[in-house]
Write a protein that holds these residues in place. Sequence first.
Motif, PDB file in Angstrom:
ATOM      1  N   MET A   1      79.743  43.377  19.616  1.00  0.00           N
ATOM      2  CA  MET A   1      78.645  43.190  20.564  1.00  0.00           C
ATOM      3  C   MET A   1      77.854  41.737  19.874  1.00  0.00           C
ATOM      4  O   MET A   1      77.997  41.636  18.869  1.00  0.00           O
ATOM      5  N   SER A   2      77.327  40.955  20.971  1.00  0.00           N
ATOM      6  CA  SER A   2      77.217  39.446  20.478  1.00  0.00           C
ATOM      7  C   SER A   2      75.495  39.614  20.123  1.00  0.00           C
ATOM      8  O   SER A   2      74.727  40.211  20.730  1.00  0.00           O
ATOM      9  N   GLU A   3      75.267  38.496  19.361  1.00  0.00           N
ATOM     10  CA  GLU A   3      73.703  38.059  19.036  1.00  0.00           C
ATOM     11  C   GLU A   3      73.396  36.993  19.892  1.00  0.00           C
ATOM     12  O   GLU A   3      72.430  36.249  19.901  1.00  0.00           O
ATOM     13  N   ARG A   4      74.227  36.478  20.923  1.00  0.00           N
ATOM     14  CA  ARG A   4      74.054  35.272  21.747  1.00  0.00           C
ATOM     15  C   ARG A   4      73.059  35.793  22.941  1.00  0.00           C
ATOM     16  O   ARG A   4      72.781  36.899  23.272  1.00  0.00           O
ATOM     17  N   SER A   5      72.239  34.426  23.221  1.00  0.00           N
ATOM     18  CA  SER A   5      71.220  34.692  24.374  1.00  0.00           C
ATOM     19  C   SER A   5      72.072  34.971  25.499  1.00  0.00           C
ATOM     20  O   SER A   5      73.191  34.641  25.859  1.00  0.00           O
ATOM     21  N   ALA A   6      71.451  35.566  26.558  1.00  0.00           N
ATOM     22  CA  ALA A   6      71.998  35.837  27.971  1.00  0.00           C
ATOM     23  C   ALA A   6      72.502  34.732  28.813  1.00  0.00           C
ATOM     24  O   ALA A   6      71.814  33.623  28.547  1.00  0.00           O
ATOM     25  N   ALA A   7      73.382  35.005  29.829  1.00  0.00           N
ATOM     26  CA  ALA A   7      73.904  33.738  30.386  1.00  0.00           C
ATOM     27  C   ALA A   7      72.796  33.223  31.352  1.00  0.00           C
ATOM     28  O   ALA A   7      71.954  34.136  31.735  1.00  0.00           O
ATOM     29  N   PRO A   8      72.852  32.234  31.719  1.00  0.00           N
ATOM     30  CA  PRO A   8      71.784  31.553  32.804  1.00  0.00           C
ATOM     31  C   PRO A   8      71.809  32.101  34.160  1.00  0.00           C
ATOM     32  O   PRO A   8      72.915  32.354  34.489  1.00  0.00           O
ATOM     33  N   GLY A   9      70.735  31.937  34.545  1.00  0.00           N
ATOM     34  CA  GLY A   9      70.633  32.404  36.156  1.00  0.00           C
ATOM     35  C   GLY A   9      71.297  33.627  36.399  1.00  0.00           C
ATOM     36  O   GLY A   9      71.202  34.866  35.729  1.00  0.00           O
ATOM     37  N   ALA A  10      71.840  33.948  37.519  1.00  0.00           N
ATOM     38  CA  ALA A  10      72.363  35.083  38.131  1.00  0.00           C
ATOM     39  C   ALA A  10      73.544  35.730  37.296  1.00  0.00           C
ATOM     40  O   ALA A  10      74.068  36.703  37.335  1.00  0.00           O
ATOM     41  N   LEU A  11      74.188  34.477  36.649  1.00  0.00           N
ATOM     42  CA  LEU A  11      75.333  35.130  35.568  1.00  0.00           C
ATOM     43  C   LEU A  11      74.780  36.278  34.572  1.00  0.00           C
ATOM     44  O   LEU A  11      75.667  37.033  34.288  1.00  0.00           O
ATOM     45  N   ALA A  12      73.534  36.347  34.310  1.00  0.00           N
ATOM     46  CA  ALA A  12      72.933  37.310  33.608  1.00  0.00           C
ATOM     47  C   ALA A  12      73.301  38.824  34.035  1.00  0.00           C
ATOM     48  O   ALA A  12      73.791  39.504  33.368  1.00  0.00           O
ATOM     49  N   LEU A  13      73.261  38.789  35.493  1.00  0.00           N
ATOM     50  CA  LEU A  13      73.576  40.240  36.261  1.00  0.00           C
ATOM     51  C   LEU A  13      75.098  40.525  35.701  1.00  0.00           C
ATOM     52  O   LEU A  13      75.447  41.625  35.581  1.00  0.00           O
ATOM     53  N   VAL A  14      76.115  39.557  35.961  1.00  0.00           N
ATOM     54  CA  VAL A  14      77.384  39.804  35.569  1.00  0.00           C
ATOM     55  C   VAL A  14      77.861  39.992  34.458  1.00  0.00           C
ATOM     56  O   VAL A  14      78.538  41.157  33.914  1.00  0.00           O
ATOM     57  N   LYS A 127      82.750  34.256  29.578  1.00  0.00           N
ATOM     58  CA  LYS A 127      83.865  34.759  29.252  1.00  0.00           C
ATOM     59  C   LYS A 127      83.939  35.972  28.617  1.00  0.00           C
ATOM     60  O   LYS A 127      83.098  36.673  28.391  1.00  0.00           O
ATOM     61  N   ALA A 128      84.886  36.646  28.348  1.00  0.00           N
ATOM     62  CA  ALA A 128      85.008  37.950  27.487  1.00  0.00           C
ATOM     63  C   ALA A 128      85.682  37.678  26.204  1.00  0.00           C
ATOM     64  O   ALA A 128      86.886  37.013  26.081  1.00  0.00           O
ATOM     65  N   CYS A 129      85.174  38.313  25.487  1.00  0.00           N
ATOM     66  CA  CYS A 129      85.818  38.026  23.942  1.00  0.00           C
ATOM     67  C   CYS A 129      87.212  38.572  23.883  1.00  0.00           C
ATOM     68  O   CYS A 129      87.453  39.416  24.403  1.00  0.00           O
ATOM     69  N   CYS A 134      87.031  44.711  21.625  1.00  0.00           N
ATOM     70  CA  CYS A 134      85.700  44.126  22.088  1.00  0.00           C
ATOM     71  C   CYS A 134      85.445  43.998  23.619  1.00  0.00           C
ATOM     72  O   CYS A 134      84.857  44.538  24.466  1.00  0.00           O
ATOM     73  N   HIS A 135      85.965  42.846  23.806  1.00  0.00           N
ATOM     74  CA  HIS A 135      86.093  42.256  25.192  1.00  0.00           C
ATOM     75  C   HIS A 135      84.690  42.351  25.843  1.00  0.00           C
ATOM     76  O   HIS A 135      84.410  42.359  27.193  1.00  0.00           O
ATOM     77  N   TRP A 136      83.625  42.001  24.850  1.00  0.00           N
ATOM     78  CA  TRP A 136      82.344  41.727  25.442  1.00  0.00           C
ATOM     79  C   TRP A 136      82.152  40.544  26.227  1.00  0.00           C
ATOM     80  O   TRP A 136      82.514  39.413  25.870  1.00  0.00           O
ATOM     81  N   ALA A 137      81.205  40.430  27.407  1.00  0.00           N
ATOM     82  CA  ALA A 137      80.929  39.365  27.965  1.00  0.00           C
ATOM     83  C   ALA A 137      79.986  38.511  27.194  1.00  0.00           C
ATOM     84  O   ALA A 137      79.216  39.103  26.745  1.00  0.00           O
ATOM     85  N   TYR A 138      80.124  37.400  27.204  1.00  0.00           N
ATOM     86  CA  TYR A 138      79.253  36.045  26.690  1.00  0.00           C
ATOM     87  C   TYR A 138      79.391  34.946  27.356  1.00  0.00           C
ATOM     88  O   TYR A 138      80.446  34.481  27.955  1.00  0.00           O
ATOM     89  N   TYR A 139      78.206  34.002  27.243  1.00  0.00           N
ATOM     90  CA  TYR A 139      78.274  32.964  27.969  1.00  0.00           C
ATOM     91  C   TYR A 139      78.591  31.821  26.733  1.00  0.00           C
ATOM     92  O   TYR A 139      77.916  31.607  25.628  1.00  0.00           O
ATOM     93  N   ASP A 140      79.558  30.979  26.924  1.00  0.00           N
ATOM     94  CA  ASP A 140      80.166  30.024  25.954  1.00  0.00           C
ATOM     95  C   ASP A 140      79.115  28.909  26.183  1.00  0.00           C
ATOM     96  O   ASP A 140      79.519  28.007  27.226  1.00  0.00           O
ATOM     97  N   ARG A 141      78.345  28.709  25.114  1.00  0.00           N
ATOM     98  CA  ARG A 141      77.426  27.349  25.304  1.00  0.00           C
ATOM     99  C   ARG A 141      77.924  26.198  24.226  1.00  0.00           C
ATOM    100  O   ARG A 141      77.365  25.374  24.025  1.00  0.00           O
ATOM    101  N   SER A 142      79.354  26.632  23.643  1.00  0.00           N
ATOM    102  CA  SER A 142      79.777  25.491  22.818  1.00  0.00           C
ATOM    103  C   SER A 142      79.996  24.274  23.490  1.00  0.00           C
ATOM    104  O   SER A 142      80.397  24.312  24.770  1.00  0.00           O
ATOM    105  N   PRO A 143      79.981  23.027  22.940  1.00  0.00           N
ATOM    106  CA  PRO A 143      80.319  21.874  23.422  1.00  0.00           C
ATOM    107  C   PRO A 143      81.392  21.521  24.472  1.00  0.00           C
ATOM    108  O   PRO A 143      81.308  20.847  25.735  1.00  0.00           O
ATOM    109  N   ALA A 144      82.489  22.037  23.706  1.00  0.00           N
ATOM    110  CA  ALA A 144      83.840  21.838  24.424  1.00  0.00           C
ATOM    111  C   ALA A 144      84.072  23.164  25.332  1.00  0.00           C
ATOM    112  O   ALA A 144      85.244  22.964  26.136  1.00  0.00           O
ATOM    113  N   GLY A 145      83.435  24.067  25.355  1.00  0.00           N
ATOM    114  CA  GLY A 145      83.749  25.005  26.249  1.00  0.00           C
ATOM    115  C   GLY A 145      85.000  26.011  25.574  1.00  0.00           C
ATOM    116  O   GLY A 145      85.613  26.790  26.578  1.00  0.00           O
TER     117      GLY A 145
END
Length: 169
Positions: A1-14, A127-129, A134-145
């Motif tokens: 499980m991630s310590e990342r911040s939630a995905a932006p906008g409506a993607l947070a629902l997904v 993405k999913a880990c 795990c396969h936890w969903a997270y929003y990839d904020r890395s510069p290269a994606g």
Amino acid sequence: MSERSAAPGALALVESLVNTLDLESGADALDTREGQGRFGITESGLAQARELRESLRAVLLAHTGHRPHRAVTPLGALLSRAPLYVAVDERDGSAGFTAPADGSTLLTRVAAAVAEALVAGTWTRLKACEAETCHWAYYDRSPAGRGRWCSMQVCGARAKMRRYRAKEG
């Protein structure tokens, strides 16, 4: 499980829907009234919500270059059942996707979130880990994606340690 911040906008629902199941512990938030209430689903809609969740997880795994570990209903087949309309604001010309007045189902809200993310160019960043437990969903904020794990400190460290041990052996 991630310590990342939630995905932006409506993607947070997904992201939130996919993360209702903790693969490592087996805990499923959709088993609780609170979890069901968060997504506006009833007992009779549980099977469809779980089907949608796993179809989403499969696509998020594809975003990291992985295939799902079991067969799922293709996400496109599920989303094709959700009516969406393009709404245009006459004052400023802005546009967005909306559901019909009676279309507040989880499927329709997810379809609108995916459509919004496609237009914004953020869909493939959700993405999913890649860690099988795990396969936890997270929003990839890395510069290269090119992020691969929900947490570099947990899942990423485990993967790197496994690779290191495999080289040693």
